[in-house]
Design a protein around this motif. Structure first.
Motif, PDB file in Angstrom:
ATOM      1  N   PRO A   1       0.798  -1.237   0.000  1.00 35.38           N
ATOM      2  CA  PRO A   1       0.000   0.000   0.000  1.00 35.38           C
ATOM      3  C   PRO A   1       0.829   1.285   0.000  1.00 35.38           C
ATOM      4  O   PRO A   1       0.440   2.270  -0.656  1.00 35.38           O
ATOM      5  N   HIS A   2       1.971   1.328   0.712  1.00 32.85           N
ATOM      6  CA  HIS A   2       2.731   2.576   0.777  1.00 32.85           C
ATOM      7  C   HIS A   2       3.511   2.851  -0.506  1.00 32.85           C
ATOM      8  O   HIS A   2       4.056   3.942  -0.688  1.00 32.85           O
ATOM      9  N   ASN A   3       3.598   1.856  -1.439  1.00 30.41           N
ATOM     10  CA  ASN A   3       4.294   2.049  -2.704  1.00 30.41           C
ATOM     11  C   ASN A   3       3.348   2.031  -3.910  1.00 30.41           C
ATOM     12  O   ASN A   3       3.803   2.108  -5.062  1.00 30.41           O
TER      13      ASN A   3
ATOM     14  N   GLY B   1       1.722   2.775  -9.253  1.00 31.26           N
ATOM     15  CA  GLY B   1       0.448   2.736  -9.969  1.00 31.26           C
ATOM     16  C   GLY B   1      -0.199   1.362  -9.999  1.00 31.26           C
ATOM     17  O   GLY B   1      -0.956   1.037 -10.919  1.00 31.26           O
ATOM     18  N   TRP B   2       0.063   0.535  -8.956  1.00 35.06           N
ATOM     19  CA  TRP B   2      -0.468  -0.837  -8.896  1.00 35.06           C
ATOM     20  C   TRP B   2      -1.929  -0.843  -8.409  1.00 35.06           C
ATOM     21  O   TRP B   2      -2.287  -0.138  -7.477  1.00 35.06           O
ATOM     22  N   GLU B   3      -2.760  -1.676  -9.062  1.00 36.70           N
ATOM     23  CA  GLU B   3      -4.159  -1.850  -8.667  1.00 36.70           C
ATOM     24  C   GLU B   3      -4.302  -3.196  -7.960  1.00 36.70           C
ATOM     25  O   GLU B   3      -4.318  -4.248  -8.611  1.00 36.70           O
ATOM     26  N   PRO B   4      -4.408  -3.227  -6.615  1.00 34.71           N
ATOM     27  CA  PRO B   4      -4.494  -4.510  -5.891  1.00 34.71           C
ATOM     28  C   PRO B   4      -5.904  -5.080  -5.948  1.00 34.71           C
ATOM     29  O   PRO B   4      -6.873  -4.391  -6.296  1.00 34.71           O
ATOM     30  N   CYS B   5      -6.023  -6.374  -5.592  1.00 26.46           N
ATOM     31  CA  CYS B   5      -7.355  -7.008  -5.472  1.00 26.46           C
ATOM     32  C   CYS B   5      -8.136  -6.401  -4.317  1.00 26.46           C
ATOM     33  O   CYS B   5      -9.345  -6.152  -4.423  1.00 26.46           O
ATOM     34  N   VAL B   6      -7.461  -6.202  -3.186  1.00 23.55           N
ATOM     35  CA  VAL B   6      -8.069  -5.604  -1.995  1.00 23.55           C
ATOM     36  C   VAL B   6      -7.119  -4.529  -1.508  1.00 23.55           C
ATOM     37  O   VAL B   6      -5.918  -4.791  -1.332  1.00 23.55           O
ATOM     38  N   SER B   7      -7.638  -3.371  -1.254  1.00 18.32           N
ATOM     39  CA  SER B   7      -6.792  -2.271  -0.798  1.00 18.32           C
ATOM     40  C   SER B   7      -6.428  -2.441   0.669  1.00 18.32           C
ATOM     41  O   SER B   7      -7.142  -3.123   1.431  1.00 18.32           O
TER      42      SER B   7
ATOM     43  N   THR C   1      -2.039 -10.777   8.503  1.00 16.88           N
ATOM     44  CA  THR C   1      -2.897 -10.151   9.513  1.00 16.88           C
ATOM     45  C   THR C   1      -3.980  -9.298   8.862  1.00 16.88           C
ATOM     46  O   THR C   1      -5.151  -9.324   9.273  1.00 16.88           O
ATOM     47  N   SER C   2      -3.606  -8.561   7.817  1.00 17.75           N
ATOM     48  CA  SER C   2      -4.601  -7.764   7.099  1.00 17.75           C
ATOM     49  C   SER C   2      -5.626  -8.667   6.416  1.00 17.75           C
ATOM     50  O   SER C   2      -6.830  -8.347   6.368  1.00 17.75           O
ATOM     51  N   CYS C   3      -5.171  -9.785   5.902  1.00 18.99           N
ATOM     52  CA  CYS C   3      -6.107 -10.744   5.294  1.00 18.99           C
ATOM     53  C   CYS C   3      -7.086 -11.316   6.322  1.00 18.99           C
ATOM     54  O   CYS C   3      -8.272 -11.522   6.030  1.00 18.99           O
ATOM     55  N   PHE C   4      -6.607 -11.594   7.535  1.00 21.81           N
ATOM     56  CA  PHE C   4      -7.484 -12.119   8.592  1.00 21.81           C
ATOM     57  C   PHE C   4      -8.540 -11.084   8.984  1.00 21.81           C
ATOM     58  O   PHE C   4      -9.724 -11.421   9.160  1.00 21.81           O
ATOM     59  N   LEU C   5      -8.143  -9.826   9.126  1.00 17.26           N
ATOM     60  CA  LEU C   5      -9.103  -8.778   9.459  1.00 17.26           C
ATOM     61  C   LEU C   5     -10.121  -8.590   8.334  1.00 17.26           C
ATOM     62  O   LEU C   5     -11.327  -8.387   8.595  1.00 17.26           O
TER      63      LEU C   5
ATOM     64  N   ARG D   1     -10.590  -1.429   3.921  1.00 16.06           N
ATOM     65  CA  ARG D   1     -10.243  -2.493   2.970  1.00 16.06           C
ATOM     66  C   ARG D   1     -11.450  -2.772   2.083  1.00 16.06           C
ATOM     67  O   ARG D   1     -12.515  -3.154   2.583  1.00 16.06           O
ATOM     68  N   THR D   2     -11.261  -2.621   0.795  1.00  9.46           N
ATOM     69  CA  THR D   2     -12.340  -2.835  -0.168  1.00  9.46           C
ATOM     70  C   THR D   2     -11.827  -3.654  -1.337  1.00  9.46           C
ATOM     71  O   THR D   2     -10.636  -3.627  -1.673  1.00  9.46           O
ATOM     72  N   THR D   3     -12.741  -4.385  -1.982  1.00 13.98           N
ATOM     73  CA  THR D   3     -12.408  -5.200  -3.145  1.00 13.98           C
ATOM     74  C   THR D   3     -12.493  -4.344  -4.411  1.00 13.98           C
ATOM     75  O   THR D   3     -13.453  -3.578  -4.599  1.00 13.98           O
ATOM     76  N   SER D   4     -11.500  -4.514  -5.268  1.00 19.20           N
ATOM     77  CA  SER D   4     -11.484  -3.753  -6.516  1.00 19.20           C
ATOM     78  C   SER D   4     -12.088  -4.589  -7.636  1.00 19.20           C
ATOM     79  O   SER D   4     -12.217  -5.816  -7.535  1.00 19.20           O
ATOM     80  N   GLU D   5     -12.420  -3.925  -8.759  1.00 24.84           N
ATOM     81  CA  GLU D   5     -13.034  -4.592  -9.888  1.00 24.84           C
ATOM     82  C   GLU D   5     -12.024  -5.224 -10.834  1.00 24.84           C
ATOM     83  O   GLU D   5     -12.416  -5.858 -11.822  1.00 24.84           O
TER      84      GLU D   5
END
Length: 463
Positions: free
Chosen positions: A180-182, A187-193, A199-203, A217-221
């Motif tokens: 996230p900090h890079n 200009g990367w588009e992740p699956c989940v922000s 740990t972030s995946c568990f939350l 945390r939201t899901t991208s298209e």
């Protein structure tokens, strides 16, 4: 009476005047012989010594019974020096005769309603119980239900967290340049922000399953697999929450808990009602919400032998019972005394007070109805063995009208209280034969003459 008491003595009966002028000395009464089996004494016995007090009131009529494996003291006397000792009420009472042996039946139903039944050698038992998981969890204890409740959520969170981590890893979101900090620089588009690691995946798994939605945390298209996983976990979360909530609700509202406030009397009694021996027990409800359509049943468990010689040790026989004149369906607004008339159709018709002590049987009673508040059916159970049936007792009333409060008052402190009443110790069959003999003393001619007089006109009667 001498044969019933099984006393070994030589009776010398005399007139009242002779017995008063020459009483038997205590020394002659209590003097033992060298052989205990030939122990004799000369006493004068009352015609019917029915109680222990009546026996103790006459020191010259003590019934002596020599029984092996018992202390030498009996009925207040010792066999050696004749000194009195504290009497034991259990040796002589209205419900127990000297020399009788009580046979206690093993219970099939405990007093609290639980069945005394164990199962073994069941094939594929665990598999069959797992196939009906809902009933298994409802019937299990609370600690196992709560453990399954907690594990169902924790394990599902961990499993879906691992799946989310695999999606992120295969998509490349966990690389250093794609964190996230890079992401702004690359200009990367992740699956989940806002995903930095496991740990972030568990939350995110917890937020997705329970629709918490913190907004970070939201899901991208740009990631179809993430969209599919989010839908699948949301559906699973709703189903698992409904399933576990239903189990907890079913355990809290099941009929077995309502049955805890339905009471049965500690003992059953046998006494006469309208000249007929009756077996009675009392039922009550502690709650104000009544049982709708309450019905009472009773079954006798007793050993039975068929004509072919087969011994049925657990043979059930339905007992016809009722409350007052309402039958087995009762209007259950206060404690009721349930009655079983011991008539020709009763399996207890040939049982006397002595047979009650020697026989082995169990009476299972059941109270069934619908809970008014929840609409669920409930059943409360209890049982009475032969030692819990009091012959010659009657239940005390517990319902009185309170004029100050203008309502009927129920005293549950007297729910198990009974009063001893005069009751024949013979069986119902013998009692009916005695009644028939008494009716036979009526002269047939007098009865016929009276009926003829009732059929004549007044003028003919005068003539």
């Amino acid at each position: 009476m001498i044969s019933r008491l099984k006393c070994n003595f030589i009776s010398s009966m005399s007139s009242d005047s002779q017995s008063q002028s020459s009483p038997v000395s205590d020394k002659s009464v209590l003097e033992p012989l060298a052989d205990p089996n030939k122990f004799h004494k000369q006493v004068s016995i009352d015609p019917e010594p029915d109680s222990l007090d009546s026996v103790l009131s006459n020191p010259h009529s003590y019934p002596i019974t020599i029984i092996p494996n018992r202390p030498t003291t009996y009925y207040g006397l010792t066999m050696h020096n004749g000194k009195p000792f504290t009497k034991e009420a259990s040796y002589r009472s209205r419900n127990f005769r000297p020399g009788s042996m009580r046979k206690v039946r093993r219970r099939a139903v405990f007093k609290n309603g639980d069945c005394n039944v164990l199962q073994k050698n069941l094939t594929r038992r665990r598999l069959r119980f797992l196939q009906d998981m809902y009933t298994t969890l409802v019937d299990s204890q609370w600690r196992w239900t709560l453990l399954a409740f907690a594990l169902s959520f924790i394990l599902s969170w961990l499993i879906f967290a691992v799946l989310w981590w695999l999606i992120m890893y295969t998509h490349g979101d966990l690389e250093e340049l794609h964190l996230p900090h890079n992401q702004e620089e690359s200009g990367w588009e992740p699956c989940v922000s806002a995903i930095n690691g496991f740990t972030s995946c568990f939350l995110f798994s917890i937020e997705t399953q329970h629709t918490i939605g913190y907004g970070v945390r939201t899901t991208s298209e740009h990631c179809p697999e993430a969209i599919f996983m989010m839908c699948f976990q949301s559906i699973y979360g709703v189903m698992s929450s409904a399933f576990m909530a239903g189990i907890v609700f079913a355990k809290m509202t099941r009929a077995k808990q309502r049955a805890q406030t339905l009471l049965f009397s500690k003992n059953a009694v046998i006494c006469q009602r309208d000249g007929i021996l009756s077996l009675m027990f009392r039922v009550g409800d502690m709650r104000k919400s009544h049982i709708i359509g309450a019905g009472v049943r009773a079954q006798l468990i007793r050993t039975r032998s068929t004509k072919e010689g087969e011994v049925m040790t657990q043979h059930f026989t339905e007992l016809e019972i009722g409350a007052d004149e309402c039958g087995s369906d009762i209007f259950f607004i206060w404690p009721m005394v349930i009655e079983h008339k011991i008539d020709e159709n009763s399996p207890l018709y040939n049982m006397s007070a002595t047979d009650l002590l020697h026989d082995k049987f169990e009476i299972v009673v059941m109270l069934e109805g619908t809970v008014e508040s929840t609409g669920q059916s409930t059943q409360a159970r209890s049982s009475y063995i032969n030692t819990e049936i009091l012959w010659g007792h009657r239940f005390d009333p517990v319902v009185v009208y309170n004029k100050d409060r203008q309502a009927y008052e129920i005293d549950y402190a007297r729910f198990n209280e009974t009063t001893q009443v005069d009751t024949p110790l013979c069986s119902a069959r013998d009692l009916n034969e005695i009644y028939k003999i008494q009716e036979g003393f009526t002269t047939p001619a007098e009865t016929t003459f009276t009926m003829r007089q009732l059929s004549l006109n007044p003028s003919e009667q005068a003539s």
